[in-house]
Design an enzyme around this catalytic site. Structure first.
Site, PDB file in Angstrom:
ATOM      1  N   ASP A  75       0.851  -1.186   0.000  1.00 18.44           N
ATOM      2  CA  ASP A  75       0.000   0.000   0.000  1.00 18.44           C
ATOM      3  C   ASP A  75       0.888   1.237   0.000  1.00 18.44           C
ATOM      4  OD1 ASP A  75       0.839   0.416   2.639  1.00 18.44           O
ATOM      5  OD2 ASP A  75      -1.161   0.195   3.520  1.00 18.44           O
TER       6      ASP A  75
ATOM      7  N   CYS B 110       2.691  -3.147   4.340  1.00 23.32           N
ATOM      8  CA  CYS B 110       1.811  -2.034   4.694  1.00 23.32           C
ATOM      9  C   CYS B 110       2.410  -1.375   5.929  1.00 23.32           C
ATOM     10  CB  CYS B 110       0.356  -2.471   4.884  1.00 23.32           C
ATOM     11  SG  CYS B 110      -0.049  -3.352   6.401  1.00 23.32           S
ATOM     12  N   GLY B 111       1.758  -0.384   6.474  1.00 26.05           N
ATOM     13  CA  GLY B 111       2.325   0.373   7.578  1.00 26.05           C
ATOM     14  C   GLY B 111       2.700  -0.483   8.766  1.00 26.05           C
ATOM     15  N   SER B 112       1.759  -1.269   9.283  1.00 26.58           N
ATOM     16  CA  SER B 112       2.026  -2.128  10.433  1.00 26.58           C
ATOM     17  C   SER B 112       2.367  -3.550  10.020  1.00 26.58           C
ATOM     18  CB  SER B 112       0.806  -2.176  11.356  1.00 26.58           C
ATOM     19  OG  SER B 112      -0.236  -2.907  10.735  1.00 26.58           O
ATOM     20  N   GLY B 113       2.077  -3.899   8.782  1.00 24.65           N
ATOM     21  CA  GLY B 113       2.229  -5.269   8.318  1.00 24.65           C
ATOM     22  C   GLY B 113       1.071  -6.159   8.718  1.00 24.65           C
TER      23      GLY B 113
ATOM     24  N   HIS C 137      10.352 -23.028  10.600  1.00 24.50           N
ATOM     25  CA  HIS C 137       9.405 -23.760  11.441  1.00 24.50           C
ATOM     26  C   HIS C 137       7.967 -23.720  10.939  1.00 24.50           C
ATOM     27  CE1 HIS C 137      12.118 -23.489  15.275  1.00 24.50           C
ATOM     28  NE2 HIS C 137      12.683 -24.140  14.275  1.00 24.50           N
ATOM     29  N   ASN C 138       7.582 -22.675  10.207  1.00 28.35           N
ATOM     30  CA  ASN C 138       6.177 -22.511   9.818  1.00 28.35           C
ATOM     31  C   ASN C 138       5.923 -22.664   8.332  1.00 28.35           C
ATOM     32  OD1 ASN C 138       6.657 -19.953  12.069  1.00 28.35           O
ATOM     33  ND2 ASN C 138       5.384 -21.698  12.608  1.00 28.35           N
TER      34      ASN C 138
ATOM     35  N   ARG D 249       2.576 -29.675  12.687  1.00 28.82           N
ATOM     36  CA  ARG D 249       2.007 -28.395  13.146  1.00 28.82           C
ATOM     37  C   ARG D 249       1.506 -27.573  11.964  1.00 28.82           C
ATOM     38  NH1 ARG D 249       7.241 -27.658  16.920  1.00 28.82           N
ATOM     39  NH2 ARG D 249       6.653 -29.199  18.494  1.00 28.82           N
TER      40      ARG D 249
ATOM     41  N   ARG E  39       9.306 -32.424  12.888  1.00 23.04           N
ATOM     42  CA  ARG E  39       8.240 -32.207  13.874  1.00 23.04           C
ATOM     43  C   ARG E  39       7.368 -31.003  13.528  1.00 23.04           C
ATOM     44  NH1 ARG E  39      12.540 -29.322  16.347  1.00 23.04           N
ATOM     45  NH2 ARG E  39      11.845 -27.573  17.615  1.00 23.04           N
TER      46      ARG E  39
ATOM     47  N   ARG F 178       6.352   0.954   8.650  1.00 22.82           N
ATOM     48  CA  ARG F 178       6.500   2.047   9.614  1.00 22.82           C
ATOM     49  C   ARG F 178       7.317   1.646  10.850  1.00 22.82           C
ATOM     50  NH1 ARG F 178       0.669   3.582   8.212  1.00 22.82           N
ATOM     51  NH2 ARG F 178       1.026   5.106   6.545  1.00 22.82           N
TER      52      ARG F 178
END
Length: 143
Positions: A8, A65-68, A98-99, A136, A132, A109
């Site tokens: 943005d 974006c500003g804050s993500g 891991h994810n 998850r 492992r 920002r």
């Protein structure tokens, strides 16, 4: 590698630096972001990135974006997306390790352009550890 990017109004300069790094390393970039600092709505730029990743048109995605947060929430609405909000390269590495994150979300920002480029480099260079963590990751998606 093919990378989809969307941002943005908080992220045009970040996107410019990230795209320059990506193209210098030989990656193809699908650009869905704005080049202006005029106010826009981040979902308009996040959804196309998520669609690129889920369809296979892109291997990974980057959203800014500003804050993500808002753009991460947007792309995470798409089945199969695992977007991680990252604020340093260590978090970016763990998001992939891991994810098995497939989109990195950058808070413009709250990070510098240098940090953002470092995070993306780390994100791209890190492989999912599996093991492992696979069980998850499998539990993240809702049917």
């Amino acid at each position: 590698m093919k990378i989809s990017i969307g941002n943005d109004h908080a992220g045009p300069e970040y996107k410019k630096a990230i795209v320059a790094m990506l193209t210098a390393k030989g990656h193809e970039v699908l650009n869905h972001g704005t080049d202006s600092e005029a106010s826009v709505d981040y979902p308009d730029f996040g959804h196309p990135v998520a669609e690129d990743v889920t369809s296979g048109r892109a291997d990974l995605g980057i959203v800014i974006c500003g804050s993500g947060n808002g753009i991460a929430m947007t792309v995470n609405k798409h089945q199969g997306i695992r977007a991680a909000l990252c604020w340093n390269k260590e978090i970016a590495a763990l998001a992939k390790l891991h994810n098995d994150a497939n989109i990195i979300s950058i808070p413009a920002r709250f990070t510098s352009i240098h940090q953002a480029v470092e995070m993306v480099e780390t994100f791209l260079a890190t492989e999912f550890e599996g093991g492992r963590h696979q069980a998850r990751v499998d539990k993240i998606a809702c049917s």
